[in-house]
Design an enzyme around this catalytic site. Structure first.
Site, mmCIF file in Angstrom:
data_model
loop_
_atom_site.group_PDB
_atom_site.id
_atom_site.type_symbol
_atom_site.label_atom_id
_atom_site.label_comp_id
_atom_site.label_asym_id
_atom_site.label_seq_id
_atom_site.Cartn_x
_atom_site.Cartn_y
_atom_site.Cartn_z
ATOM 1 C CG HIS A 47 -3.814 0.058 -2.867
ATOM 2 N ND1 HIS A 47 -2.663 -0.647 -3.129
ATOM 3 C CD2 HIS A 47 -4.179 -0.256 -1.597
ATOM 4 C CE1 HIS A 47 -2.333 -1.336 -2.050
ATOM 5 N NE2 HIS A 47 -3.236 -1.129 -1.107
ATOM 6 N NE ARG B 134 1.726 -9.054 5.150
ATOM 7 C CZ ARG B 134 0.452 -8.871 4.852
ATOM 8 N NH1 ARG B 134 -0.467 -9.582 5.484
ATOM 9 N NH2 ARG B 134 0.093 -7.995 3.955
ATOM 10 C CB CYS C 282 -0.979 0.037 1.162
ATOM 11 S SG CYS C 282 -1.398 -1.553 1.843
ATOM 12 C CE LYS D 177 -12.779 -7.096 7.704
ATOM 13 N NZ LYS D 177 -11.737 -8.042 7.959
ATOM 14 C CG ASP E 141 -2.263 -5.135 -2.627
ATOM 15 O OD1 ASP E 141 -3.453 -4.929 -2.341
ATOM 16 O OD2 ASP E 141 -1.307 -4.787 -1.909
ATOM 17 C CG HIS F 98 -6.236 -1.162 1.475
ATOM 18 N ND1 HIS F 98 -4.880 -0.976 1.481
ATOM 19 C CD2 HIS F 98 -6.741 -0.272 2.355
ATOM 20 C CE1 HIS F 98 -4.587 0.000 2.339
ATOM 21 N NE2 HIS F 98 -5.697 0.436 2.889
ATOM 22 C CD GLN G 58 -0.835 -8.373 0.266
ATOM 23 O OE1 GLN G 58 -0.165 -7.359 0.091
ATOM 24 N NE2 GLN G 58 -1.804 -8.437 1.147
HETATM 25 ZN ZN LIG Z 1 -3.380 -2.072 0.710
#
Ligand SMILES: [Zn+2]
Ligand SMILES: [Zn+2]
Length: 675
Positions: free
Chosen positions: A423, A401, A372, A503, A421, A549, A419
């Site tokens: 945004h 992680r 992010c 979310k 991912d 996200h 991910q």
């Molecule tokens: Zn994010």
């Protein structure tokens, strides 16, 4: 293990008051918390259900979900359906499973009087209890005797009796029975809240022969007879450290499962068997898809050629569809200065999941746990206008992680993962449309992989949060509007949102009825503030964009693991690592087979030639490798320019002209259909 964590050197941004660690970002989709229900429990879930609450429906008569699918899905089932609920979904099962843990501890104490009891919570589909066995060795064989002892306790129908005691009284009782771990637990309870009521639960009457007690807050069934003799079982043994800390003494953990009735237990056992057959760790090795390497370290995935081939198909599909749906693809680095993670707040909130920093020319750098902040930096790299919004940036971003060494599980819980991912930065009045766009994308992509049943959760504003009432109201209304317009049923988790925004979570249901949390759409009112993000509005005023996200798969690794288990390793044609195997009857026909394979590869078909064995063996090998299409090449085929085609699904299809066969195959792949 070396893992030193430095906190934010400048303490640049303080955490909002009252907001605890770990709250700074959407929880990673692949790490939904395991169901930890019951007493003072420090354990996590395990096995396939680890971290995934699931509603499992199996037809009791057949037990095989495959047949259920053929019959039109779980919903088409009748009264024969057995619902296998997770502990979190059934207060009754929570009581049963939790009580069963007590009964097991009592049985162990009767058989091993010097064993010491620690904790025994209910977990997703059962329970466990950790014991310090005082040197006694317990094997799988011994579980039989423990089970038998438990049946006796259940048969006596002893009452569960709650007694509230003072701290001093509790200490006295603990000393009386010599249970040092209980004393530590008591210290914890009192340390957290000096006024917390201290309760003891007895099984049976004090002073009687059949009596045992445990420090516990419940809940339990009224008496041991409420546990059905034929509806519980002990499953396995494991080592576990006291408080999950490897510096502490290793304890013995006994896992069990308990249900309302025998029918449920049997259905659960069948499901477990089916799940074991599909275990992606086993299939991953058997089909040579991926590995973990001891020399490299745990939780780091090596994608072998066949696994990488499937991953490549998934990634190409992912990129194509994102471009089609108006996203732009971006790429960001794997490390960044620690300062960035201070600004984002991760250094404060998320440090438990981050690795130690590395020094480069006296500057601290941090391996990225999330993508992010990078996308935000690209956003703030230019002045944005309201006309530029929405901006949708997608990245297959690899993050790292920290996970405790004992908690890794195949591809489901790893230390390095990618991910899928994205945004979205948009205006407040664009939220609803953008969310619908994401939900459509989830549906389209999941359908492509064969997942058509979803469970949707909407999590709303918690007590402590950042952002104005106005923005929360707008955002929550927009999410509801999006879900309504999609026509999806959903469950509202009131107050279950993150402090920085509401979310939507989407769980998918696999071929044997298990549910997996994959997709998440998370609004964020926090990061735009921290990074002072803005756009120039129509009235020339600078305003904050809305940040969303979202991930569809969650992580490529975990989703791949789910796919392997969903398909039991038999990938559909479009995903199969090898789509076609050409099998020459003798070496004399290998050149022809190679020429055909080459033509196939020219049009993008993943084809390989396997030879050097008798044809029967070659076919069996191809079937074992779960190859969707096989072509046998012999004298007849070479002379006539044909192939004898067999498929995994339909067996022998007879002779086909080479160009025709290739065209048909190419079309089937493009349409994501069987050959
Ligand atoms: Zn994010
Ligand atoms: Zn209890």
């Amino acid at each position: 293990m070396i893992r030193l964590l430095r906190s934010c050197p400048s303490r640049c941004l303080a955490r909002p008051p009252g907001i605890g660690p770990g709250a700074a970002h959407p929880p990673r989709p692949d790490h939904a918390a395991g169901a930890r229900v019951g007493e003072t429990c420090a354990g996590a879930g395990r096995s396939w259900s680890s971290g995934d609450a699931a509603v499992l429906r199996l037809r009791a008569a057949t037990g095989v979900a495959e047949q259920e699918r053929a019959a039109g899905g779980a919903e088409a089932g009748s009264e024969e359906d057995v619902q296998l609920l997770a502990t979190s979904e059934s207060p009754e099962l929570l009581r049963i499973r939790h009580s069963c843990a007590h009964v097991m501890a009592m049985a162990v104490k009767q058989l091993y009087p010097t064993a010491q009891c620690t904790i025994g919570p209910a977990i997703d589909y059962g329970f466990y209890y950790d014991f310090d066995m005082d040197g006694a060795v317990v094997t799988e064989q011994d579980l039989k005797a423990i089970r038998k002892e438990m049946r006796k306790i259940v048969g006596k129908d002893l009452p569960f009796i709650c007694e509230e005691v003072s701290e001093a009284e509790a200490i006295e009782r603990i000393e009386e029975v010599g249970e040092p771990y209980k004393k530590e637990i008591l210290t914890d309870i009192v340390g957290k809240d000096a006024n917390a009521p201290i309760t003891i639960y007895h099984i049976g009457q004090k002073g009687q022969e059949d009596h045992w007690w445990d420090l516990c807050s419940g809940p339990h069934v009224e008496s041991t007879g409420k546990i059905k003799q034929d509806a519980f079982d002990l499953e396995s043994l494991a080592g576990a450290y006291w408080r999950g800390d490897e510096r502490n003494k290793q304890l013995l953990r006994i896992y069990g499962t308990a249900w309302e009735n025998k029918k449920q237990l049997k259905a659960y056992e069948r499901l477990k068997e089916e799940a074991a057959k599909r275990d992606h760790r086993k299939l991953g090795k058997q089909l040579d898809l991926f590995s973990m390497q001891e020399l490299a370290g745990p939780g780091l995935v090596f994608w072998h050629p066949k696994g990488a081939a499937v991953r490549d198909v998934i990634e190409r599909y992912w990129k194509d569809i994102h471009l089609q749906r108006g996203y732009d693809l971006v790429c960001s680095p794997h490390v960044a200065k620690a300062d960035l993670w201070c600004t984002s707040g991760h250094m404060d909130f998320y440090n438990e999941n981050m690795y130690d920093q590395m020094d480069v020319e006296d500057v601290s750098y941090q391996l990225k746990p999330m993508n992010c902040p990078f996308h935000i930096l690209m956003y703030t790299d230019a002045q944005r206008s309201y006309r530029d919004l929405p901006i949708r940036w997608a990245e297959l971003g690899t993050v790292y992680r920290y996970e405790r060494s004992g908690t890794m599980h195949g591809l489901f819980r790893v230390r390095g993962f990618t991910q899928d991912d994205a945004h979205i930065f948009c205006l407040p009045d664009q939220i609803s449309v953008e969310i619908v766009g994401v939900l459509d994308l989830i549906e389209e992509m999941m359908t492509a992989f064969g997942f058509t049943k979803y469970e949707i959760n909407l999590s709303t504003r918690p007590e402590k949060s950042v952002g104005s009432d106005a923005i929360w109201n707008t955002a929550e209304a927009a999410l509801v509007e999006a879900l309504e317009s999609k026509g999806w049923a959903y469950v509202v988790d009131n107050g279950g949102g993150a402090f920085y925004g509401p979310k939507i979570d989407v769980k998918i249901q696999d071929a044997i009825g298990r549910k997996w949390q994959c997709s998440t759409v998370q609004l964020d009112f926090n990061l735009p503030e921290r990074f002072d993000m803005s756009y120039v509005d129509a009235d020339n005023a600078k305003r904050r964009p809305i940040m969303i996200h979202r991930a569809i798969f969650g992580s490529i690794e975990r989703f791949f693991g789910i796919l392997v288990e969903n398909y039991a390793g038999a990938f559909p044609l479009w995903l199969a690592p090898v789509q076609c195997r050409l099998l020459p009857v003798t070496d004399a026909f290998t050149d022809f087979a190679k020429a055909v394979a080459s033509q196939m590869r020219d049009v993008g078909i993943r084809a390989e030639v396997c030879d050097g064995e008798r044809i029967g063996k070659l076919i069996r090998n191809a079937e074992r490798a779960k190859t969707p299409v096989m072509c046998v090449v012999g004298e007849k085929e070479v002379e006539s320019g044909t192939l004898s085609v067999r498929t995994r699904k339909d067996g022998d299809l007879g002779a086909m002209d080479v160009p025709q066969m290739i065209t048909r195959m190419k079309t089937a792949v493009e349409l994501r259909r069987d050959f």
